[in-house]
Enzyme design. Structure first.
Site, PDB file in Angstrom:
ATOM      1  N   HIS A 266      -4.882 -10.183  -2.609  1.00 17.05           N
ATOM      2  CA  HIS A 266      -5.421 -10.602  -3.916  1.00 17.05           C
ATOM      3  C   HIS A 266      -4.620 -11.784  -4.465  1.00 17.05           C
ATOM      4  CE1 HIS A 266      -8.237  -7.330  -4.413  1.00 17.05           C
ATOM      5  NE2 HIS A 266      -7.326  -6.392  -4.433  1.00 17.05           N
TER       6      HIS A 266
ATOM      7  N   HIS B 192      -1.755   3.237 -10.456  1.00 16.26           N
ATOM      8  CA  HIS B 192      -2.703   2.781  -9.439  1.00 16.26           C
ATOM      9  C   HIS B 192      -2.443   1.296  -9.136  1.00 16.26           C
ATOM     10  CE1 HIS B 192      -6.325   3.209  -6.989  1.00 16.26           C
ATOM     11  NE2 HIS B 192      -6.453   1.922  -7.240  1.00 16.26           N
TER      12      HIS B 192
ATOM     13  N   HIS C 103      -2.614  -5.307   1.141  1.00 18.57           N
ATOM     14  CA  HIS C 103      -3.870  -5.392   0.384  1.00 18.57           C
ATOM     15  C   HIS C 103      -3.646  -6.160  -0.928  1.00 18.57           C
ATOM     16  CE1 HIS C 103      -7.730  -3.881  -1.265  1.00 18.57           C
ATOM     17  NE2 HIS C 103      -7.069  -3.908  -2.407  1.00 18.57           N
TER      18      HIS C 103
HETATM   19  O1  X8Z Z   1      -7.998   0.543  -5.595  1.00 19.27           O
HETATM   20  C1  X8Z Z   1      -7.689   0.086  -4.526  1.00 19.27           C
HETATM   21  C2  X8Z Z   1      -6.569  -0.950  -4.429  1.00 19.27           C
HETATM   22  C3  X8Z Z   1      -6.433  -1.733  -5.678  1.00 19.27           C
HETATM   23  S1  X8Z Z   1      -7.528  -3.067  -5.809  1.00 19.27           S
HETATM   24  C4  X8Z Z   1      -5.264  -0.232  -4.192  1.00 19.27           C
HETATM   25  N1  X8Z Z   1      -8.292   0.531  -3.392  1.00 19.27           N
HETATM   26  C5  X8Z Z   1      -9.326   1.556  -3.421  1.00 19.27           C
HETATM   27  C6  X8Z Z   1      -8.784   2.902  -3.820  1.00 19.27           C
HETATM   28  O2  X8Z Z   1      -7.567   3.080  -3.845  1.00 19.27           O
HETATM   29  O3  X8Z Z   1      -9.575   3.812  -4.101  1.00 19.27           O
HETATM   30  C7  X8Z Z   1      -8.032   0.052  -2.043  1.00 19.27           C
HETATM   31  C8  X8Z Z   1      -8.916   0.862  -1.153  1.00 19.27           C
HETATM   32  C9  X8Z Z   1      -9.870   1.606  -2.027  1.00 19.27           C
HETATM   33 ZN    ZN Z   2      -7.732  -4.377  -4.280  1.00 17.90          ZN
END
Ligand code: X8Z
Ligand code: ZN
Length: 582
Positions: free
Chosen positions: A357, A323, A353
């Site tokens: 950060h 992830h 994204h």
């Molecule tokens: O977890 C994330 C990022 C890492 S901070 C990739 N997001 C959420 C997800 O994947 O569920 C970005 C959008 C929502």
């Molecule tokens: Zn993020």
């Protein structure tokens, strides 16, 4: 201002904070190092190293919190009081002070994270068990409901064994939160927004009510198109949409459906995945695109260590947590991402994204340690996404990825794609912590974990599982942030804020036109304004940071609605004769 007559003087508080921050910084670095090694190399030993580092950080933080309590009433100037306040909110989880309970909790948290990272499923008719990225790929391309249901069910099975550990984590985490003065872990999470926790819960409802009509419109349109494809026995006319048909494991992002839901004349004019694939098969090259965007705004390039130390691909020889995440290991400039990059349009967005950060982390690195954070956690999640909103077709043409910029005839397809990503996400972003807040408060007991999960999924998202799910399953465990103990409301907020940032950054930028067609690429003035907000870190209440960028002090869904206005009109026309909702 009056001179304090009682309580500690400012210099005493200053000395206290200096000592606290020095120790907490050292402990935090140690924890990040252990967490990095664990997430990029999952073994029983790294799991235990990460758990122990976390236990030490928690113990030290709680210790400083308790010592800070007498200072909380100190009549000292703003920044010191703010730092003392932030100390209480430094961690997303507090362990009970009793050592064996703390040890058990940190072990559970590390184990849950590892269980998620190791998750695999062998779909029917295949020789090998596949990791999440490949299962998700099947969900994106297959149109066979039986295959989709198999893959969906197979991945969701990884949640079931987590149930007992999760219940224990809730219990122990709550005990820790109570020891430091919160009602429960959920109340602690809701306290991070410069307003009382109850007011924050109302604030997110307020924002959701503003965007819900647009979601209902998108939902009804997509449901009709899927019904036309799969037939009414699979996709009901009025009911929720089966969650395995939406092109994503959690039905949180429906972009994969674009080629099937965009009708002929509005067909997507280009395929970013294909364009990127023609350029390179090196994930680093894709990261360079995002870095160059930030450079165009005036930000310094990423440090060489970023390129040496990041994890860009899934290693062949070891288990990792794929992830995506962004790190700053020394809280100064040891920036990294950890991601299993696929060369496609989705990961192109995720890279922007993640770099958001990293640039935030570097911008606030001269603040005192307790201010080295975003204005609120939604800000951290919104920065890179706001930049990615400037990745317009005209921008892609400008950097040579597209031969020429498509005209306004492509606007509806473009906005539909963005809506399948951003609007589809909103109720999902909202419900994860609606569920966890109730779990932490005890309103949802363990024997109702799964039933209540699906009730919220149905109520907010209008989706239903492919087969009935009982309490033998634990479906929240199949979503990374639940086993990884990452609060989720931040993503809902970010999906509202990023449009507000985009609109704010465009003020004073060159060009004109509708919000969705404009880009801040190359706009130094916008870059300076962004840098100023990022550099504030958490030093001021978030409305001030928001105002520094946008001139506005409230979170406002208006920018999102303005961005999607042309699509809303189009969707409403398409939905003529459809009943909205479920
Ligand atoms: O977890 C994330 C990022 C890492 S901070 C990739 N997001 C959420 C997800 O994947 O569920 C970005 C959008 C929502
Ligand atoms: Zn993020």
């Amino acid at each position: 201002m009056t001179t304090p007559t009682t309580g500690p003087a400012a210099s005493e508080v200053e000395r206290f904070l200096y000592a606290a921050e020095t120790e907490l910084l050292a402990r935090s670095i140690e924890t990040q190092e252990a967490e990095w090694v664990y997430a990029t190399y999952i073994t029983p030993e790294t799991e235990s190293l990460a758990a122990r580092a976390n236990a030490r950080l928690i113990a030290s933080t709680v210790d400083w919190m308790k010592r800070a309590a007498p200072l909380a009433s100190a009549d000292v100037a703003g920044p010191l009081a703010r730092q003392v306040g932030l100390l209480r909110l430094l961690l997303p989880l507090v362990a009970p002070s009793e050592p064996s309970a703390a040890e058990e909790l940190t072990r559970i948290v590390a184990a849950l994270q590892g269980a998620y990272g190791r998750g695999r499923y062998r779909p029917r008719g295949r020789a090998e068990a596949l990791p999440l990225e490949q299962l998700d790929q099947i969900l994106k391309v297959s149109r066979d409901p039986a295959e989709l249901a198999d893959v969906w069910g197979g991945w969701h099975a990884i949640g079931a064994p987590m149930r007992g550990d999760f219940a224990r984590y809730v219990e122990l985490g709550n005990r820790g939160a109570r020891e430091v003065g919160f009602e429960d872990t959920g109340a602690m999470w809701r306290s991070k927004y410069d307003m009382p926790p109850g007011a924050f819960a109302r604030e997110v409802e307020r924002l959701w009510e503003k965007v819900r009509p647009l979601y209902l419109s998108l939902h009804a349109y997509v449901r009709r198109r899927l019904r036309e494809e799969y037939g009414e026995t699979v996709v009901p006319r009025h009911g929720p949409i089966p969650a395995h048909l939406l092109g994503n494991m959690w039905a949180q992002d429906w972009v994969a459906l674009l080629p099937r839901v965009a009708p002929g004349p509005t067909a997507p004019p280009y395929d970013l995945t294909a364009l990127l694939g023609q350029r390179t098969n090196d994930p680093r090259e894709i990261v360079r695109y995002a870095e160059r965007f930030f450079s165009s705004l005036g930000f310094a390039p990423l440090p060489p260590t970023f390129w040496d130390r990041s994890m860009f691909s899934r290693p062949a020889d070891r288990e990792v947590v794929c992830h995506a995440s962004a790190w700053d290991l020394d809280f100064v400039e040891d920036l990294r991402i950890k991601m299993c990059i696929e060369i496609d349009a989705e990961d192109f967005r995720v890279i922007h994204h993640e770099l958001g950060h990293n640039y935030y982390q570097r911008a606030y690195n001269r603040q005192p340690f307790l201010f080295r954070d975003s204005a609120h956690d939604g800000f951290h999640e919104a920065v890179g996404d706001a930049i990615a909103l400037s990745v317009t077709p005209a921008y892609l043409a400008r950097i040579g990825l597209l031969d020429s910029a498509p005209g306004p005839e492509g606007d509806i397809a473009f906005l539909l794609e963005r809506a399948l990503e951003k609007i589809a996400f909103l109720p999902f972003g909202l419900l994860i912590d609606q569920w966890r807040w109730k779990v932490f408060s005890g309103e949802i007991p363990p024997e109702e974990y799964n039933r209540s999960w699906w009730e919220l999924r149905r109520r907010y998202q209008g989706v239903a599982p492919p087969v009935p799910r009982g309490e033998d399953a634990f479906d929240p465990g199949a979503k990374y942030h639940v086993p990884a103990n990452v609060p989720y409301m931040r993503y809902f907020l970010a999906h509202i804020l990023q449009f507000q940032f985009h609109r704010g950054l465009l003020k004073g930028a060159g060009g004109d036109g509708p919000l969705h067609a404009r880009s801040i690429y190359g706009e130094r003035v916008a870059g300076e304004r962004l840098e100023r907000m990022l550099a504030m870190g958490a030093s001021r209440p978030w409305p001030e940071a928001l105002a520094a960028l946008t001139g506005e002090e409230r979170m406002d869904a208006g920018a999102l609605l303005e961005y999607f206005a042309p699509l809303r009109t189009w969707l409403d026309e398409q939905n003529d004769g459809e009943e909205l909702g479920w």
